[in-house]
Write an enzyme that holds these catalytic residues in place. Structure first.
Site, PDB file in Angstrom:
ATOM      1  N   TYR A 101       0.716  -1.284   0.104  1.00  0.00           N
ATOM      2  CA  TYR A 101       0.045  -0.091   0.096  1.00  0.00           C
ATOM      3  C   TYR A 101       1.023   1.331  -0.065  1.00  0.00           C
ATOM      4  CZ  TYR A 101      -2.858   3.725   1.561  1.00  0.00           C
ATOM      5  OH  TYR A 101      -3.636   4.921   1.519  1.00  0.00           O
ATOM      6  N   GLU A 189      -3.449   7.548  -3.932  1.00  0.00           N
ATOM      7  CA  GLU A 189      -3.250   6.275  -3.392  1.00  0.00           C
ATOM      8  C   GLU A 189      -2.982   4.992  -4.531  1.00  0.00           C
ATOM      9  OE1 GLU A 189      -6.173   4.853  -0.198  1.00  0.00           O
ATOM     10  OE2 GLU A 189      -6.826   3.727  -1.838  1.00  0.00           O
TER      11      GLU A 189
END
Length: 377
Positions: A101, A189
């Site tokens: 992530y 993101e």
């Protein structure tokens, strides 16, 4: 402002962030043609402004034309958390050795962007934060320094041991930061960023949101807006000079001044009620603004009572009162309206409302309690 994954990936590509190739498709036929052109394992992903697409069945792998067709038929038109799927991204599937992530967000406390990285990619970062927060590494990025090579590599070492992988990830961190800053984003993101078996680091998903107040600098981003119903209402309110946010309660609020609007919602909550919105009509004395605000509030089918809380400074209470009467003559509604006017020309405003159907009170606490009482009658 949110954009779709395929749009975020297009921005990634402009900044040379490595992604897996894909094409947005609006029909089953387009999906079929795209699959034929790739002739390999693909992933068909719903393009909606909401998370949880995979859990809802909006992400499917296809290794045959038949499976790609079935996926397109199932996903196009499906409902995901109230959002109808009108397009899908058909992308070349990548072999995944490991998922990570990576995400930039704004942080008011440090007055900077925060880079969050984790080896727990491919799942909801909120879940990781709640259950295993120690697995998320956070770095405040000094806006005067940005993301220099040494810092990017230091952060990349939190994810990788091999220097070949560290160097690739560090470059992605730097390019993503550049995109984040230059486009006035509030979120950038990658979930997941992956390591492939042939040792390439790729962004196979992308999510971005942008600061609405900075969009005047980015018309190319503004063009990507696909407003949902709530956003359309907020955009309409903005065009009228209001600050408006829809909430889930049943007491519609009309207030002048953001601080007073927040205090009004707090007062309603204090006495056990639920505000239906935040609405700041600003400091104008134009009665038409009151008419427009009433129309906006009464379009919400959840609103049972309207509570108007005006502190007259620049805004004159008599103008507000006249606007209210004009509004109710035009709208013809049975919804009760509680009014509290104080400040500039408040006595004149109260005199104008005397003898009307408005529930006039003197204090904010009285207004909140009366509005709650009327929701229950």
């Amino acid at each position: 402002m949110k954009i779709h994954e395929y749009q975020a990936k297009e921005l990634f590509a402009q900044y040379d962030i490595p992604i897996n190739e894909g094409k947005v498709c609006y029909t089953v036929d387009e999906v079929i043609e795209t699959y034929k052109s790739y002739n390999m394992l693909t992933v068909v992903k719903a393009q909606v402004h909401v998370g949880g697409r995979g859990k809802a069945g909006g992400v499917k792998l296809a290794n045959t034309l038949e499976k790609a067709t079935t996926a397109a038929n199932n996903i196009l038109g499906m409902d995901i958390k109230g959002h109808k799927v009108e397009k899908v991204l058909v992308a070349k599937a990548a072999d995944i050795e490991k998922e990570y992530y990576v995400g930039y967000i704004n942080d008011r406390n440090t007055k900077s962007a925060i880079l969050m990285v984790s080896k727990e990619g491919g799942v909801d970062i909120e879940q990781v934060a709640a259950e295993t927060p120690e697995k998320i590494f956070r770095y405040a990025i000094d806006p005067a320094m940005g993301m220099p090579d040494y810092l990017a590599r230091e952060i990349a070492f939190k994810l990788f041991d091999d220097i070949k992988h560290v160097r690739q990830a560090a470059v992605i961190f730097q390019k993503l930061y550049k995109l984040y800053v230059e486009k006035d984003a509030t979120l950038a993101e990658i979930n997941p960023m992956i390591l492939t078996p042939d040792e390439k680091v790729l962004a196979i998903d992308a999510k971005m949101t942008f600061d609405d107040n900075a969009l005047y600098r980015h018309p190319e981003i503004e063009e990507l807006r696909e407003a949902d119903e709530n956003e359309k209402i907020e955009l309409f309110a903005k065009s009228k000079g209001f600050s408006f946010v829809k909430l889930d309660g049943d007491i519609g609020c009309m207030v002048n001044g953001a601080g007073l609007a927040m205090a009004t919602m707090d007062m309603i909550k204090l006495y056990g009620g639920e505000p239906a919105n935040f609405l700041d009509i600003g400091g104008s004395s134009n009665p038409q603004k009151v008419v427009d605000a009433m129309n906006l509030l009464l379009e919400d089918k959840n609103v049972k009572v309207v509570m108007i809380n005006i502190f007259g400074g620049i805004t004159r209470c008599d103008d507000v009162a006249r606007g209210l009467i004009t509004a109710m003559e035009q709208i013809k509604t049975d919804i009760p309206v509680v009014v509290r006017l104080t400040g500039t020309n408040d006595k004149e405003g109260q005199a104008i409302l005397r003898g009307t159907d408005f529930h006039a009170v003197e204090t904010m606490s009285e207004a909140a309690q009366k509005a709650i009482e009327l929701t229950q009658s």
